[in-house]
Design a protein around this motif. Structure first.
Motif, PDB file in Angstrom:
ATOM      1  N   LEU B 290       0.842  -1.201   0.000  1.00 50.29           N
ATOM      2  CA  LEU B 290       0.000   0.000   0.000  1.00 50.29           C
ATOM      3  C   LEU B 290       0.879   1.254   0.000  1.00 50.29           C
ATOM      4  O   LEU B 290       2.005   1.239   0.496  1.00 50.29           O
ATOM      5  N   ASP B 291       0.348   2.328  -0.554  1.00 49.57           N
ATOM      6  CA  ASP B 291       1.084   3.592  -0.656  1.00 49.57           C
ATOM      7  C   ASP B 291       1.376   4.129   0.743  1.00 49.57           C
ATOM      8  O   ASP B 291       0.454   4.419   1.514  1.00 49.57           O
ATOM      9  N   VAL B 292       2.658   4.255   1.076  1.00 45.57           N
ATOM     10  CA  VAL B 292       3.055   4.686   2.419  1.00 45.57           C
ATOM     11  C   VAL B 292       2.501   6.070   2.746  1.00 45.57           C
ATOM     12  O   VAL B 292       2.244   6.393   3.907  1.00 45.57           O
ATOM     13  N   ASN B 293       2.278   6.908   1.736  1.00 47.28           N
ATOM     14  CA  ASN B 293       1.795   8.272   1.979  1.00 47.28           C
ATOM     15  C   ASN B 293       0.317   8.314   2.357  1.00 47.28           C
ATOM     16  O   ASN B 293      -0.106   9.199   3.094  1.00 47.28           O
ATOM     17  N   THR B 294      -0.458   7.366   1.824  1.00 41.59           N
ATOM     18  CA  THR B 294      -1.907   7.444   2.048  1.00 41.59           C
ATOM     19  C   THR B 294      -2.466   6.272   2.851  1.00 41.59           C
ATOM     20  O   THR B 294      -3.674   6.171   3.039  1.00 41.59           O
ATOM     21  N   ILE B 295      -1.608   5.383   3.335  1.00 41.27           N
ATOM     22  CA  ILE B 295      -2.121   4.214   4.076  1.00 41.27           C
ATOM     23  C   ILE B 295      -2.910   4.657   5.312  1.00 41.27           C
ATOM     24  O   ILE B 295      -3.928   4.048   5.661  1.00 41.27           O
ATOM     25  N   GLY B 296      -2.487   5.747   5.963  1.00 39.81           N
ATOM     26  CA  GLY B 296      -3.188   6.241   7.151  1.00 39.81           C
ATOM     27  C   GLY B 296      -4.578   6.749   6.818  1.00 39.81           C
ATOM     28  O   GLY B 296      -5.555   6.470   7.524  1.00 39.81           O
ATOM     29  N   VAL B 297      -4.679   7.506   5.717  1.00 42.35           N
ATOM     30  CA  VAL B 297      -5.966   8.031   5.254  1.00 42.35           C
ATOM     31  C   VAL B 297      -6.888   6.878   4.838  1.00 42.35           C
ATOM     32  O   VAL B 297      -8.065   6.830   5.213  1.00 42.35           O
ATOM     33  N   LEU B 298      -6.332   5.947   4.087  1.00 44.19           N
ATOM     34  CA  LEU B 298      -7.102   4.782   3.636  1.00 44.19           C
ATOM     35  C   LEU B 298      -7.644   3.996   4.830  1.00 44.19           C
ATOM     36  O   LEU B 298      -8.822   3.625   4.871  1.00 44.19           O
ATOM     37  N   GLY B 299      -6.766   3.774   5.822  1.00 46.09           N
ATOM     38  CA  GLY B 299      -7.170   3.021   7.010  1.00 46.09           C
ATOM     39  C   GLY B 299      -8.222   3.756   7.818  1.00 46.09           C
ATOM     40  O   GLY B 299      -9.218   3.160   8.256  1.00 46.09           O
ATOM     41  N   ALA B 300      -8.020   5.061   8.024  1.00 48.08           N
ATOM     42  CA  ALA B 300      -8.996   5.849   8.800  1.00 48.08           C
ATOM     43  C   ALA B 300     -10.364   5.800   8.123  1.00 48.08           C
ATOM     44  O   ALA B 300     -11.387   5.597   8.780  1.00 48.08           O
ATOM     45  N   SER B 301     -10.363   5.935   6.786  1.00 49.59           N
ATOM     46  CA  SER B 301     -11.642   5.905   6.063  1.00 49.59           C
ATOM     47  C   SER B 301     -12.290   4.518   6.145  1.00 49.59           C
ATOM     48  O   SER B 301     -13.499   4.378   6.018  1.00 49.59           O
ATOM     49  N   SER B 302     -11.455   3.488   6.362  1.00 50.81           N
ATOM     50  CA  SER B 302     -11.961   2.109   6.409  1.00 50.81           C
ATOM     51  C   SER B 302     -12.498   1.713   7.785  1.00 50.81           C
ATOM     52  O   SER B 302     -12.995   0.594   7.960  1.00 50.81           O
ATOM     53  N   LEU B 303     -12.378   2.609   8.775  1.00 49.55           N
ATOM     54  CA  LEU B 303     -12.926   2.306  10.102  1.00 49.55           C
ATOM     55  C   LEU B 303     -14.424   2.035  10.009  1.00 49.55           C
ATOM     56  O   LEU B 303     -14.990   1.356  10.861  1.00 49.55           O
TER      57      LEU B 303
END
Lengths: 306, 306
Positions: B290-303
């Motif tokens: 996964l893209d290291v820059n957006t993995i946090g955003v992707l994960g947060a949205s996946s909550l």
């Protein structure tokens, strides 16, 4: 009331018990294990179960077996053990189901003890706990959100082979500083046998209990050995606490049984070294309340509840 | 197609993205974090979300937030952070739900990244994996049987504070030899600054990337520093493998990004030192896809998917 059979197989003995639905071990019998070969081991297990079955007048509806080693829990296969020469797969659950016409499951010994905690001990209060067995070796069962952690191949729990990297403690696994090599019954005895003032009494002559007793009496070499064991276990458990944020930590096994001072020293180390937020989450740290002699039988019989 | 907002809050920046059901980040914007006080931090977060919301012409149906710190996931409360001065509970999920009329959840940053793996990365192949973030600090998300391990108070994952006990590496947590103190970005720089031949360039001048590059060029002090980091991470990960028997280990974060040699050295250590049965279970060890820059955003949205 339903009754289940629990079979606890170690390297030297087999303990078989009849357990009721409430977790009472209403009968139990001990047999010698024969581990000269795979065939002898399996034959001994089956004969012991036969013997026990003929000694009870109740028809159980489940046989659960706990074994030291690598177990395929889903398929009921005994794959390997460190100290019993298993060279081809033993389909033990199927064997027992065919022979006795009852459902059967098998798992490794520390998973069984943890399942006993899950249904009859810590699990009644908590959904996140770790059971640690400190005997000849060291291993752990981790319960998260009410589920036993098995891992990809039911091999989770090898806490004994967590290296805390201190000097000394060459481990059978090839690393140094494993918790097991410094703080298990075998590890404590081996560490002590390197101490000059204790070296007159070697591994065959001193038990970990003797060394804990010598430390209590102020013997410097024993105190040093026990201090290393406390630090290794304390550091390893602090690592577990930081990693898994459990609510309870239960200690069991022959080394900690009746050793409240040893347990207390480990707790002091954990409390000082684990992260404060995770220490705050810990509602209990101490000895398991379940009978150390029958926890394996109780857990094996409880495999039917999963 | 449904759209969700993911907000990734760090000590210095906020990244906000619009994410579709398939995990595509269709828009993203970066904001500066203000952490001079709790009030300033919360105000900056809310204003940044306002700004982002007004820049998109889609109505999202969920806002998920990932934050470095201790989060009450069930209640949506930001309890504390190491590097942001939170002194009273921030009921962030409730604030966002009231303000935007959409469902909201919050969690810590490494849990979010692990949830991104769960739905869009390793979790598509495996039910037992560990995601390890190696950035300024080190932390991990553990997935067992398809579930993220949260622990008693959602604080599970502090792998950075697993002590592997080697000399050196006094850690902010008070122990020595923590993986984070020896192998995080900050840890590598601090270890290197003690090396005489590198000491002309202090923590402010060298990055972990510089030190990895110097080691590749054969600089002895950098090589020594990187060797310690490899050993600390390798030993810590071998401990994880032995304890949890995972199927995959994914590495992410700024320190390992574009550093395949470093990752390969860590794997060599793990393969040699973890228990053979558990090494056999490991189907993948390496960088997250996964893209290291957006993995946090992707994960947060996946909550919203939990």
């Amino acid at each position: 009331m339903e009754y289940h059979i629990g079979v606890d197989i170690g390297g030297t003995k087999i303990l078989i018990g009849l357990v009721d639905d409430n977790g009472n071990v209403t009968a139990a019998k001990r047999f010698e294990m024969n581990r000269t070969s795979q065939e002898a081991a399996v034959k001994t297990i089956l004969e012991s179960i036969d013997d026990f079955m003929s000694s009870i007048d109740i028809l159980p509806n489940f046989i659960g077996v706990g074994i030291v080693g690598h177990i395929d829990y889903q398929k009921g296969i005994w794959i390997s053990s460190m100290n019993i020469p298993i060279h081809s797969l033993v389909r033990l659950a199927t064997m027992l189901e065919k022979k006795y016409g009852v459902r059967s499951r098998i798992d490794n010994d520390v998973h069984c003890a943890t399942i006993a905690e899950l249904f009859f001990g810590a699990g009644r209060r908590s959904r996140n706990f770790i059971y640690i067995n400190i005997g000849t070796g060291i291993s752990a069962g981790v319960v998260c959100d009410g589920n036993l952690i098995r891992g990809a191949d039911n091999y989770a729990g090898e806490f004994g082979h967590m290296s805390v990297g201190m000097t000394g403690g060459a481990c059978i696994c090839g690393r140094t500083g494993c918790v097991e090599s410094l703080a298990s019954g075998k590890g404590i005895v081996e560490q002590a046998s390197r101490e000059p003032s204790l070296s007159g009494r070697g591994p065959g002559e001193l038990t970990s209990r003797d060394i804990l007793e010598l430390a209590r009496q102020g013997d410097p070499a024993a105190t040093e050995t026990v201090g290393i064991a406390v630090k290794a276990l304390g550091s390893g458990i602090a690592n577990l606490v930081n990693l898994l944020n459990p609510e309870e930590i239960l200690l069991g096994g022959s080394v900690v049984k009746n050793e409240p001072d040893f347990v207390h020293s480990i707790w002091n180390y954990v409390e000082l070294n684990a992260l404060p937020i995770s220490v705050t989450s810990l509602q209990y740290f101490g000895l398991s309340n379940l009978d150390v002699n029958t926890i394996g039988v109780l857990g094996a019989s409880s495999l039917c509840k999963l």
